[in-house]
Design a protein around this motif. Structure first.
Motif, PDB file in Angstrom:
ATOM      1  N   GLY A  29     -66.643  17.963   7.130  1.00 36.44           N
ATOM      2  CA  GLY A  29     -66.856  16.539   7.331  1.00 36.44           C
ATOM      3  C   GLY A  29     -66.837  15.753   6.035  1.00 36.44           C
ATOM      4  O   GLY A  29     -67.419  16.169   5.033  1.00 36.44           O
ATOM      5  N   ARG A  30     -66.171  14.608   6.069  1.00 35.18           N
ATOM      6  CA  ARG A  30     -66.146  13.696   4.928  1.00 35.18           C
ATOM      7  C   ARG A  30     -66.420  12.281   5.440  1.00 35.18           C
ATOM      8  O   ARG A  30     -65.882  11.877   6.474  1.00 35.18           O
ATOM      9  N   SER A  31     -67.242  11.541   4.723  1.00 31.60           N
ATOM     10  CA  SER A  31     -67.520  10.177   5.137  1.00 31.60           C
ATOM     11  C   SER A  31     -67.826   9.306   3.927  1.00 31.60           C
ATOM     12  O   SER A  31     -68.276   9.793   2.886  1.00 31.60           O
ATOM     13  N   LEU A  32     -67.576   8.028   4.097  1.00 36.43           N
ATOM     14  CA  LEU A  32     -67.837   7.039   3.062  1.00 36.43           C
ATOM     15  C   LEU A  32     -68.351   5.782   3.738  1.00 36.43           C
ATOM     16  O   LEU A  32     -67.755   5.311   4.721  1.00 36.43           O
ATOM     17  N   GLU A  33     -69.473   5.249   3.256  1.00 37.04           N
ATOM     18  CA  GLU A  33     -70.087   4.076   3.862  1.00 37.04           C
ATOM     19  C   GLU A  33     -70.487   3.082   2.777  1.00 37.04           C
ATOM     20  O   GLU A  33     -71.079   3.463   1.768  1.00 37.04           O
ATOM     21  N   VAL A  34     -70.152   1.824   3.010  1.00 32.62           N
ATOM     22  CA  VAL A  34     -70.468   0.751   2.060  1.00 32.62           C
ATOM     23  C   VAL A  34     -71.249  -0.333   2.788  1.00 32.62           C
ATOM     24  O   VAL A  34     -70.853  -0.784   3.872  1.00 32.62           O
ATOM     25  N   ALA A  35     -72.356  -0.764   2.198  1.00 39.07           N
ATOM     26  CA  ALA A  35     -73.139  -1.880   2.733  1.00 39.07           C
ATOM     27  C   ALA A  35     -73.180  -2.992   1.692  1.00 39.07           C
ATOM     28  O   ALA A  35     -73.360  -2.724   0.496  1.00 39.07           O
ATOM     29  N   VAL A  36     -72.996  -4.230   2.139  1.00 37.63           N
ATOM     30  CA  VAL A  36     -73.030  -5.377   1.227  1.00 37.63           C
ATOM     31  C   VAL A  36     -74.037  -6.401   1.729  1.00 37.63           C
ATOM     32  O   VAL A  36     -74.365  -6.454   2.916  1.00 37.63           O
ATOM     33  N   ARG A  37     -74.530  -7.177   0.810  1.00 37.65           N
ATOM     34  CA  ARG A  37     -75.409  -8.295   1.149  1.00 37.65           C
ATOM     35  C   ARG A  37     -75.289  -9.345   0.050  1.00 37.65           C
ATOM     36  O   ARG A  37     -75.287  -9.013  -1.136  1.00 37.65           O
ATOM     37  N   ASP A  38     -75.163 -10.602   0.474  1.00 37.35           N
ATOM     38  CA  ASP A  38     -75.064 -11.724  -0.464  1.00 37.35           C
ATOM     39  C   ASP A  38     -73.936 -11.533  -1.468  1.00 37.35           C
ATOM     40  O   ASP A  38     -74.084 -11.796  -2.672  1.00 37.35           O
ATOM     41  N   GLY A  39     -72.804 -11.031  -0.990  1.00 42.53           N
ATOM     42  CA  GLY A  39     -71.610 -10.945  -1.814  1.00 42.53           C
ATOM     43  C   GLY A  39     -71.538  -9.783  -2.772  1.00 42.53           C
ATOM     44  O   GLY A  39     -70.631  -9.719  -3.602  1.00 42.53           O
ATOM     45  N   ALA A  40     -72.476  -8.837  -2.681  1.00 42.15           N
ATOM     46  CA  ALA A  40     -72.477  -7.696  -3.603  1.00 42.15           C
ATOM     47  C   ALA A  40     -72.776  -6.410  -2.840  1.00 42.15           C
ATOM     48  O   ALA A  40     -73.398  -6.425  -1.779  1.00 42.15           O
ATOM     49  N   ILE A  41     -72.333  -5.304  -3.404  1.00 47.51           N
ATOM     50  CA  ILE A  41     -72.611  -4.005  -2.790  1.00 47.51           C
ATOM     51  C   ILE A  41     -74.106  -3.720  -2.856  1.00 47.51           C
ATOM     52  O   ILE A  41     -74.724  -3.794  -3.915  1.00 47.51           O
ATOM     53  N   GLU A  42     -74.711  -3.412  -1.733  1.00 46.65           N
ATOM     54  CA  GLU A  42     -76.126  -3.072  -1.659  1.00 46.65           C
ATOM     55  C   GLU A  42     -76.335  -1.563  -1.624  1.00 46.65           C
ATOM     56  O   GLU A  42     -77.316  -1.040  -2.144  1.00 46.65           O
ATOM     57  N   ASN A  43     -75.384  -0.854  -1.001  1.00 45.65           N
ATOM     58  CA  ASN A  43     -75.520   0.598  -0.896  1.00 45.65           C
ATOM     59  C   ASN A  43     -74.146   1.218  -0.707  1.00 45.65           C
ATOM     60  O   ASN A  43     -73.282   0.656  -0.023  1.00 45.65           O
ATOM     61  N   LEU A  44     -73.940   2.361  -1.330  1.00 50.76           N
ATOM     62  CA  LEU A  44     -72.698   3.109  -1.174  1.00 50.76           C
ATOM     63  C   LEU A  44     -73.049   4.586  -1.027  1.00 50.76           C
ATOM     64  O   LEU A  44     -73.713   5.153  -1.894  1.00 50.76           O
ATOM     65  N   GLU A  45     -72.638   5.184   0.081  1.00 49.63           N
ATOM     66  CA  GLU A  45     -72.937   6.587   0.341  1.00 49.63           C
ATOM     67  C   GLU A  45     -71.653   7.352   0.634  1.00 49.63           C
ATOM     68  O   GLU A  45     -70.815   6.890   1.406  1.00 49.63           O
ATOM     69  N   GLN A  46     -71.537   8.510   0.017  1.00 48.54           N
ATOM     70  CA  GLN A  46     -70.380   9.371   0.266  1.00 48.54           C
ATOM     71  C   GLN A  46     -70.888  10.792   0.495  1.00 48.54           C
ATOM     72  O   GLN A  46     -71.793  11.268  -0.197  1.00 48.54           O
ATOM     73  N   SER A  47     -70.319  11.460   1.475  1.00 50.50           N
ATOM     74  CA  SER A  47     -70.687  12.848   1.734  1.00 50.50           C
ATOM     75  C   SER A  47     -69.438  13.669   2.001  1.00 50.50           C
ATOM     76  O   SER A  47     -68.443  13.160   2.522  1.00 50.50           O
TER      77      SER A  47
END
Length: 445
Positions: free
Chosen positions: A31-49
């Protein structure tokens, strides 16, 4: 890659037999995954597994044990094989446990369209999420962003068993969501929109998702209270799937075998109205829960659950089927470190003939539900009670937002009175159009 995973599964089987297993199956997941969360125009969280894991289930007679590892070298496989056999020897026997007989396993199968493009990169996901957030903030009345997110995943699965089964498949996924906030202080409201698909070409645009999240939340500002009463209720299509989900919980083989479902004596009987049809379709092209075979190596196929309102089948894996004296329906699911259990795939409640607008117009006074709160009903008794919010209907029109309401009833009555609209949209693994229900008890102020 899938050939390598299958070879790893067969290695695990061989080592389990070497250490004394009478039967075994091995599940390997890359399994491979990539997730990006943004808030107020900027990256808030980035997760990769990224990981390859092996789940091994072994039997010593009718006693079993399961174990998983991400250490896939020879020493790691030997370790879990030896440990699993030792655990099985210490476990109590289960008369209903065991892998499929050789005459039950799939030897060929239809492969649904569930593998799309390769993973999107972080920059692509970020740009999609930022675009969704920007569109939400552009809606008049939206006061702030609740965040936006995008994810991409790629998962290859290999399953092999000592009964001769051997198979692989690949699944990809892509999702995008946005949350918007309207109002200020304690009067703030929140709502969202999302899209989740197999292929990128099916993903709704970021602008559409963000705008819809904004439009939804603005409508919810300044909700009112309503008094307790019995009124017709319409469940929006986004949440009508929860009604189907409660039905599925009540027809799971595990619940039926334990006698813990209010539908346990209803097989072959009228449960819904004659206009209701529900199927489970694990072969639906681009279905989010489609798969060619289940976690026990049984070929999947379309399963009618409700035909003209009549309950036609339970959802069964091998264990629950044996306990009930029936045949599996090919609905086993499992994690890497546990035994299989019955689980649905793509479940679809067929649409009716009325549009949502016409359904609303047909109601003098009623409640249009757009959000549910709480864990749901008691499947043993069929008692239903959930917190809800939405919009009040007066003279056939949506009039004003409503919050802090409780809906109560009996699932048996709700199923018999359910009327679907014609607005079916495929959003997830359980899909239903908006639904009207009569005689619900509404608890308000």
């Amino acid at each position: 890659m899938t050939k390598d995973l299958l070879a790893l599964a067969h290695t695990a089987l061989a080592r389990a037999r070497h250490f004394g297993a009478s039967a075994a199956d091995a599940l390997v997941v890359d399994g491979r995954s990539l997730e990006v969360a943004v808030r107020d125009g900027a990256i808030e969280n980035l997760e990769q597994s990224e990981a390859i894991e092996v789940g091994l289930r072994v039997f010593v007679g009718q006693a079993s044990a399961a174990i998983a590892t991400s250490k896939i070298d020879a020493a790691g496989i030997d370790r879990i094989a030896e440990q699993a056999v030792a655990m099985a020897k210490a476990a109590p026997p289960d008369p209903y446990a065991g892998i499929a007989n050789p005459n039950q396993i799939a030897h060929d199968w239809a492969m649904p369209d569930i593998a799309g493009e390769t993973l999107l990169d972080a920059a692509q996901l970020r740009d999609m999420a930022l675009a969704a957030e920007k569109s939400a903030l552009a809606v008049k009345g939206v006061s702030k962003s609740g965040g936006a997110g995008a994810s991409s995943s790629d998962r290859s699965v290999a399953l092999a068993a000592s009964n001769g089964f051997s198979g692989t498949y690949q699944r990809t996924g892509l999702s995008l969501s946005a949350t918007a906030i309207a109002g200020d202080g304690t009067a703030m409201e929140r709502d969202y929109d999302y899209s989740s698909v197999i292929h990128r070409e099916d993903l709704r645009s970021a602008e559409d998702i963000g705008s819809e999240a904004g439009r939804r939340v603005v409508r919810r500002v300044n909700p009112r209270k309503v008094k307790s009463q019995a009124v017709p209720v319409i469940y929006d299509s986004r949440i009508a799937s929860s009604l189907v989900g409660h039905f599925l919980s009540a027809i799971m083989g595990s619940a039926i075998a334990r006698g813990t479902s209010f539908l346990r004596e209803k097989l072959g009987e009228q449960v819904f109205g004659e206009n209701i049809h529900i199927i489970d379709d694990p072969l639906r092209p681009r279905g989010l829960a489609s798969k060619p075979f289940d976690a026990e190596g049984i070929a999947t196929k379309v399963l009618p659950l409700i035909e003209a309102g009549v309950l036609k089948s339970w959802i069964l894996d091998l264990g629950s089927a044996r306990q009930l004296g029936l045949q599996t329906t090919g609905h086993a699911a499992r994690g890497l470190a546990g035994p299989p259990g019955p689980s649905s795939s793509n479940v679809i409640l067929s649409p009716g003939s009325l549009s949502l607008d016409d359904m609303i117009k047909s109601i003098g006074t009623g409640f249009y539900v757009t959000e549910l709160i709480g864990h749901g009903p008691n499947i043993v008794t069929g008692d239903y009670s959930r917190g809800a919010s939405g919009f009040w209907i007066e003279n056939g029109e949506v009039s004003y937002p409503v919050s802090e309401v409780t809906l109560a009833g009996k699932l048996a009555d709700m199923f018999r009175n359910l009327e679907p609209a014609n607005d079916l949209v495929y959003r997830g693994s359980i899909n239903a159009p908006s639904c009207r229900l009569e005689g619900m008890t509404l608890g308000g102020r």
